[in-house]
Design a protein around this motif. Structure first.
Motif, mmCIF file in Angstrom:
data_model
loop_
_atom_site.group_PDB
_atom_site.id
_atom_site.type_symbol
_atom_site.label_atom_id
_atom_site.label_comp_id
_atom_site.label_asym_id
_atom_site.label_seq_id
_atom_site.Cartn_x
_atom_site.Cartn_y
_atom_site.Cartn_z
ATOM 1 N N SER A 194 107.613 62.878 91.235
ATOM 2 C CA SER A 194 107.840 61.512 91.125
ATOM 3 C C SER A 194 106.615 60.793 90.619
ATOM 4 O O SER A 194 105.681 60.987 90.918
ATOM 5 N N LYS A 195 107.160 59.998 89.562
ATOM 6 C CA LYS A 195 106.039 58.982 88.886
ATOM 7 C C LYS A 195 105.634 58.037 90.070
ATOM 8 O O LYS A 195 104.173 57.755 89.941
ATOM 9 N N HIS A 196 106.348 57.395 90.838
ATOM 10 C CA HIS A 196 105.907 56.807 92.013
ATOM 11 C C HIS A 196 104.718 57.506 92.934
ATOM 12 O O HIS A 196 103.588 56.887 92.892
ATOM 13 N N MET A 197 104.803 58.831 93.245
ATOM 14 C CA MET A 197 103.719 59.501 93.847
ATOM 15 C C MET A 197 102.679 59.620 92.813
ATOM 16 O O MET A 197 101.469 59.575 93.440
ATOM 17 N N GLU A 232 88.283 56.007 82.674
ATOM 18 C CA GLU A 232 89.726 55.507 83.080
ATOM 19 C C GLU A 232 90.650 56.970 82.884
ATOM 20 O O GLU A 232 90.744 57.700 82.211
ATOM 21 N N LEU A 233 91.662 56.709 84.007
ATOM 22 C CA LEU A 233 92.602 57.562 84.137
ATOM 23 C C LEU A 233 94.104 57.097 84.028
ATOM 24 O O LEU A 233 94.201 56.060 84.066
ATOM 25 N N ARG A 234 94.936 58.013 83.554
ATOM 26 C CA ARG A 234 96.383 57.609 83.595
ATOM 27 C C ARG A 234 97.331 58.429 84.078
ATOM 28 O O ARG A 234 97.016 59.794 84.311
ATOM 29 N N VAL A 235 98.664 58.116 84.332
ATOM 30 C CA VAL A 235 99.735 59.114 84.625
ATOM 31 C C VAL A 235 100.485 59.371 83.428
ATOM 32 O O VAL A 235 100.659 58.752 82.574
ATOM 33 N N SER A 236 100.425 60.768 83.325
ATOM 34 C CA SER A 236 101.124 61.309 81.893
ATOM 35 C C SER A 236 102.134 62.341 82.315
ATOM 36 O O SER A 236 102.161 62.777 83.363
ATOM 37 N N ALA A 237 103.321 62.394 81.558
ATOM 38 C CA ALA A 237 104.519 63.257 81.721
ATOM 39 C C ALA A 237 104.328 64.585 81.269
ATOM 40 O O ALA A 237 103.858 64.647 80.180
ATOM 41 N N PHE A 238 104.755 65.560 81.929
ATOM 42 C CA PHE A 238 104.572 66.685 81.265
ATOM 43 C C PHE A 238 106.017 67.578 81.479
ATOM 44 O O PHE A 238 107.032 67.056 82.337
ATOM 45 N N HIS A 239 106.464 68.520 80.672
ATOM 46 C CA HIS A 239 107.629 69.362 80.624
ATOM 47 C C HIS A 239 107.406 70.528 81.634
ATOM 48 O O HIS A 239 106.597 71.483 81.552
ATOM 49 N N LEU A 240 108.173 70.501 82.713
ATOM 50 C CA LEU A 240 107.988 71.513 83.871
ATOM 51 C C LEU A 240 108.089 72.760 83.293
ATOM 52 O O LEU A 240 107.452 73.571 83.475
ATOM 53 N N GLY A 241 109.196 73.213 82.291
ATOM 54 C CA GLY A 241 109.268 74.504 81.833
ATOM 55 C C GLY A 241 107.912 75.245 80.972
ATOM 56 O O GLY A 241 107.641 76.231 81.268
ATOM 57 N N LYS A 242 107.622 74.189 80.126
ATOM 58 C CA LYS A 242 106.362 74.798 79.457
ATOM 59 C C LYS A 242 105.218 74.799 80.266
ATOM 60 O O LYS A 242 104.300 75.568 80.105
ATOM 61 N N CYS A 243 105.046 73.966 81.167
ATOM 62 C CA CYS A 243 103.730 74.177 82.194
ATOM 63 C C CYS A 243 103.920 75.315 82.816
ATOM 64 O O CYS A 243 103.118 76.032 83.103
ATOM 65 N N TYR A 244 105.267 75.605 83.350
ATOM 66 C CA TYR A 244 105.443 77.026 84.286
ATOM 67 C C TYR A 244 104.765 78.134 83.369
ATOM 68 O O TYR A 244 104.299 78.837 83.871
ATOM 69 N N PHE A 245 105.424 78.554 82.151
ATOM 70 C CA PHE A 245 104.854 79.474 81.142
ATOM 71 C C PHE A 245 103.414 79.742 81.075
ATOM 72 O O PHE A 245 102.964 80.671 81.136
#
Length: 101
Positions: free
Chosen positions: A60-63, A80-93
């Motif tokens: 959840s982006k909210h979390m 400085e930090l930020r929230v970034s989106a990742f692709h679960l499938g690519k991260c998993y491998f």
């Protein structure tokens, strides 16, 4: 009529088997966004938890936003930090193959 072809209680039943999916097929199925904290260069922020260094993924982006606020409040001198989106499938491998994120 007594004919029950769909009855799986008979001892000769074997489930239909499918060939294994390729890595690309699995990545496509796991095309789910997950979120994590990163620095300005997009490098994952490792958080320490009871002596263990962990990169946290959030579904959840909210979390993830709440975690960002908590980390920023607890570490005033942090970059400085930020929230970034990742692709679960690519991260998993990458994770199961032991590659750095």
């Amino acid at each position: 009529d007594g004919d029950d072809d769909d009855n799986h209680d008979n001892h000769n039943y074997s489930p239909k088997r499918f060939p294994p999916m390729s890595q690309q097929e699995i990545e496509e199925k796991l095309n789910i966004p997950v979120f994590g904290l990163t620095d300005a260069n997009g490098n994952g922020v490792i958080l320490s938890d009871n002596g263990n260094n962990i990169f946290h993924f959030f579904f959840s982006k909210h979390m993830a936003d709440a975690a960002l606020r908590a980390v920023t409040a607890a570490n005033a001198e942090a970059p400085e930090l930020r929230v970034s989106a990742f692709h679960l499938g690519k991260c998993y491998f990458k994770l199961i193959q032991g590659h750095a994120m």
